[in-house]
Motif scaffolding. Structure first.
Motif, PDB file in Angstrom:
ATOM      1  N   LEU A  96       0.837  11.044   4.711  1.00  0.00           N
ATOM      2  CA  LEU A  96       0.373   9.674   4.884  1.00  0.00           C
ATOM      3  C   LEU A  96       1.514   8.698   4.581  1.00  0.00           C
ATOM      4  O   LEU A  96       1.759   7.754   5.337  1.00  0.00           O
ATOM      5  CB  LEU A  96      -0.827   9.384   3.972  1.00  0.00           C
ATOM      6  CG  LEU A  96      -1.317   7.938   3.962  1.00  0.00           C
ATOM      7  CD1 LEU A  96      -1.789   7.505   5.349  1.00  0.00           C
ATOM      8  CD2 LEU A  96      -2.430   7.772   2.933  1.00  0.00           C
ATOM      9  N   ALA A  97       2.235   8.925   3.492  1.00  0.00           N
ATOM     10  CA  ALA A  97       3.356   8.053   3.130  1.00  0.00           C
ATOM     11  C   ALA A  97       4.416   8.055   4.225  1.00  0.00           C
ATOM     12  O   ALA A  97       4.963   7.005   4.575  1.00  0.00           O
ATOM     13  CB  ALA A  97       3.957   8.493   1.796  1.00  0.00           C
ATOM     14  N   SER A  98       4.694   9.215   4.779  1.00  0.00           N
ATOM     15  CA  SER A  98       5.679   9.313   5.854  1.00  0.00           C
ATOM     16  C   SER A  98       5.255   8.507   7.073  1.00  0.00           C
ATOM     17  O   SER A  98       6.058   7.772   7.656  1.00  0.00           O
ATOM     18  CB  SER A  98       5.881  10.783   6.228  1.00  0.00           C
ATOM     19  OG  SER A  98       6.761  10.900   7.313  1.00  0.00           O
TER      20      SER A  98
ATOM     21  N   GLN B 159       0.828  -1.207   0.000  1.00  0.00           N
ATOM     22  CA  GLN B 159       0.000   0.000   0.000  1.00  0.00           C
ATOM     23  C   GLN B 159       0.861   1.255   0.000  1.00  0.00           C
ATOM     24  O   GLN B 159       0.529   2.240  -0.677  1.00  0.00           O
ATOM     25  CB  GLN B 159      -0.952  -0.024   1.197  1.00  0.00           C
ATOM     26  CG  GLN B 159      -2.015  -1.100   1.075  1.00  0.00           C
ATOM     27  CD  GLN B 159      -2.740  -1.393   2.375  1.00  0.00           C
ATOM     28  OE1 GLN B 159      -2.203  -1.191   3.464  1.00  0.00           O
ATOM     29  NE2 GLN B 159      -3.968  -1.884   2.265  1.00  0.00           N
ATOM     30  N   LEU B 160       1.997   1.228   0.719  1.00  0.00           N
ATOM     31  CA  LEU B 160       2.908   2.369   0.706  1.00  0.00           C
ATOM     32  C   LEU B 160       3.457   2.581  -0.697  1.00  0.00           C
ATOM     33  O   LEU B 160       3.543   3.720  -1.167  1.00  0.00           O
ATOM     34  CB  LEU B 160       4.053   2.177   1.706  1.00  0.00           C
ATOM     35  CG  LEU B 160       5.126   3.274   1.696  1.00  0.00           C
ATOM     36  CD1 LEU B 160       4.531   4.644   1.971  1.00  0.00           C
ATOM     37  CD2 LEU B 160       6.228   2.938   2.687  1.00  0.00           C
ATOM     38  N   ASP B 161       3.823   1.507  -1.377  1.00  0.00           N
ATOM     39  CA  ASP B 161       4.303   1.636  -2.758  1.00  0.00           C
ATOM     40  C   ASP B 161       3.246   2.302  -3.638  1.00  0.00           C
ATOM     41  O   ASP B 161       3.562   3.132  -4.489  1.00  0.00           O
ATOM     42  CB  ASP B 161       4.692   0.270  -3.337  1.00  0.00           C
ATOM     43  CG  ASP B 161       6.023  -0.247  -2.800  1.00  0.00           C
ATOM     44  OD1 ASP B 161       6.800   0.557  -2.237  1.00  0.00           O
ATOM     45  OD2 ASP B 161       6.279  -1.456  -2.945  1.00  0.00           O
ATOM     46  N   GLU B 162       1.976   1.958  -3.425  1.00  0.00           N
ATOM     47  CA  GLU B 162       0.893   2.555  -4.199  1.00  0.00           C
ATOM     48  C   GLU B 162       0.751   4.050  -3.877  1.00  0.00           C
ATOM     49  O   GLU B 162       0.573   4.871  -4.781  1.00  0.00           O
ATOM     50  CB  GLU B 162      -0.426   1.829  -3.923  1.00  0.00           C
ATOM     51  CG  GLU B 162      -0.462   0.408  -4.443  1.00  0.00           C
ATOM     52  CD  GLU B 162      -1.711  -0.347  -4.015  1.00  0.00           C
ATOM     53  OE1 GLU B 162      -2.717   0.293  -3.638  1.00  0.00           O
ATOM     54  OE2 GLU B 162      -1.682  -1.585  -4.051  1.00  0.00           O
ATOM     55  N   VAL B 163       0.839   4.397  -2.593  1.00  0.00           N
ATOM     56  CA  VAL B 163       0.746   5.806  -2.191  1.00  0.00           C
ATOM     57  C   VAL B 163       1.915   6.592  -2.781  1.00  0.00           C
ATOM     58  O   VAL B 163       1.738   7.696  -3.307  1.00  0.00           O
ATOM     59  CB  VAL B 163       0.704   5.942  -0.648  1.00  0.00           C
ATOM     60  CG1 VAL B 163       0.855   7.394  -0.218  1.00  0.00           C
ATOM     61  CG2 VAL B 163      -0.606   5.364  -0.104  1.00  0.00           C
TER      62      VAL B 163
END
Length: 137
Positions: free
Chosen positions: A55-57, A36-40
């Motif tokens: 959000l990514a951070s 999900q982080l990769d997608e963000v």
């Protein structure tokens, strides 16, 4: 008044957002959060002012906390750390544009080249690790 609208919107969407802000407790939850982080990050790109940058951070912080507790990385050369991360995530040499061309990644993995500071920072941002794990001191 604006706060009420913000809180109302947050409450309406919280069931979708909460999993992105919950520390993983299993390897499956960890893998899901990494994906999900990769997608963000794909949506936010390099733009630190992007609405999803915070959000990514925070997601990266949760991933890093899980890594430190459950999956400590032993002291190893940056190339070995990169190789392990690539293997774990099913990435090929051409899947790391932040490092450089496939030939550059190949030289790093074979020990002919070291990961530089720019590359280490980019890898750290992508994978949620400290840049230091990719650098050889």
């Amino acid at each position: 008044m604006a706060m009420t609208v913000v809180v109302k919107q947050a409450a309406e969407h919280w069931s979708y957002v909460a999993p992105l802000l919950t520390k993983p407790t299993t390897d499956e939850a960890y893998q899901r959060l990494v994906q999900q982080l990769d997608e963000v990050l794909a949506l936010a790109g390099e733009d630190e002012d992007h609405s999803l940058a915070l959000l990514a951070s925070r997601m990266g912080d949760l991933i890093e906390a899980y890594d430190e507790e459950q999956r400590p990385i032993p002291m190893a050369p940056g190339s070995e750390v990169l190789r392990a991360v690539m293997q774990e995530r099913g990435l090929g040499q051409s899947d790391l544009p932040e490092v450089g061309a496939q030939s550059v990644v190949s030289e790093i993995l074979s020990g002919k080249r070291r990961i530089n500071l720019r590359q280490a920072r980019a890898l750290a941002d992508r994978f949620g690790f400290s840049a230091g794990v990719f650098l050889e001191l």
